[in-house]
Enzyme design. Sequence first.
Site, PDB file in Angstrom:
ATOM      1  N   HIS A  49       0.836  -1.183   0.000  1.00  0.00           N
ATOM      2  CA  HIS A  49       0.000   0.000   0.000  1.00  0.00           C
ATOM      3  C   HIS A  49       0.884   1.251   0.000  1.00  0.00           C
ATOM      4  CE1 HIS A  49       0.516  -0.679   4.481  1.00  0.00           C
ATOM      5  NE2 HIS A  49       0.869   0.585   4.377  1.00  0.00           N
TER       6      HIS A  49
HETATM    7  P1  TYD Z   1      -2.696  -4.141   7.831  1.00  0.00           P
HETATM    8  O1  TYD Z   1      -2.881  -2.703   7.474  1.00  0.00           O
HETATM    9  O2  TYD Z   1      -3.470  -5.147   7.064  1.00  0.00           O
HETATM   10  O3  TYD Z   1      -1.169  -4.503   7.762  1.00  0.00           O
HETATM   11  P2  TYD Z   1      -0.201  -4.332   6.508  1.00  0.00           P
HETATM   12  O4  TYD Z   1       0.648  -3.132   6.798  1.00  0.00           O
HETATM   13  O5  TYD Z   1       0.601  -5.559   6.394  1.00  0.00           O
HETATM   14  O6  TYD Z   1      -1.059  -4.072   5.301  1.00  0.00           O
HETATM   15  O7  TYD Z   1      -3.042  -4.283   9.378  1.00  0.00           O
HETATM   16  C1  TYD Z   1      -3.372  -5.523   9.950  1.00  0.00           C
HETATM   17  C2  TYD Z   1      -4.527  -5.307  10.928  1.00  0.00           C
HETATM   18  O8  TYD Z   1      -4.122  -4.467  12.009  1.00  0.00           O
HETATM   19  C3  TYD Z   1      -5.742  -4.679  10.292  1.00  0.00           C
HETATM   20  O9  TYD Z   1      -6.887  -5.319  10.817  1.00  0.00           O
HETATM   21  C4  TYD Z   1      -5.707  -3.256  10.790  1.00  0.00           C
HETATM   22  C5  TYD Z   1      -4.992  -3.358  12.112  1.00  0.00           C
HETATM   23  N1  TYD Z   1      -4.196  -2.170  12.458  1.00  0.00           N
HETATM   24  C6  TYD Z   1      -4.630  -1.320  13.471  1.00  0.00           C
HETATM   25  O10 TYD Z   1      -5.686  -1.549  14.106  1.00  0.00           O
HETATM   26  N2  TYD Z   1      -3.889  -0.225  13.790  1.00  0.00           N
HETATM   27  C7  TYD Z   1      -2.720   0.050  13.143  1.00  0.00           C
HETATM   28  O11 TYD Z   1      -2.035   1.064  13.491  1.00  0.00           O
HETATM   29  C8  TYD Z   1      -2.281  -0.826  12.085  1.00  0.00           C
HETATM   30  C9  TYD Z   1      -1.015  -0.540  11.324  1.00  0.00           C
HETATM   31  C10 TYD Z   1      -3.061  -1.912  11.782  1.00  0.00           C
END
Ligand code: TYD
Length: 132
Positions: A49
Amino acid sequence: MFDFRKAKLEIHGDERGSLVVLDPFSLPFRIARVFYMFETGACVRRGCHAHKSCNEFLVCTSGSCKILLDDGHQKEVILLDRPDEGLYVPCNLWREMFDFSSDAVLMAVADQPYDENDYIRNYQEFREYYRI
Ligand code: TYD
């Protein structure tokens, strides 16, 4: 112009070991949030992303992983394998994290609270958003 910075962090070391500080003197922004990834599968690709406005600084505090950065024109893969090195990832770079070692702990500090609306999770949308 491709823009990324791998920063060397100062180690405060003595006979007891090493200590690294992340504070306004060592970071290009004020910290609003810290999160970290661990027990990541060897074949897993995370991230994938860009952000609309949130900037991040990544430190692999244990083990190693690779970060692919893409500004829409050029791609670069950066190895993070030291707790005293960090990578500044501005919002406008597409990033993917992969090749995690089994002991990898990838810590991210961010300048904004979590907001799913700040994420751009589709590569074509990323190019359109940044008019690349
Ligand atoms: P996600 O954004 O999917 O991780 P990646 O960076 O690998 O794409 O995040 C995984 C899960 O954690 C998703 O359910 C959202 C949650 N999350 C939070 O609640 N707070 C945060 O600060 C972050 C980074 C993720």
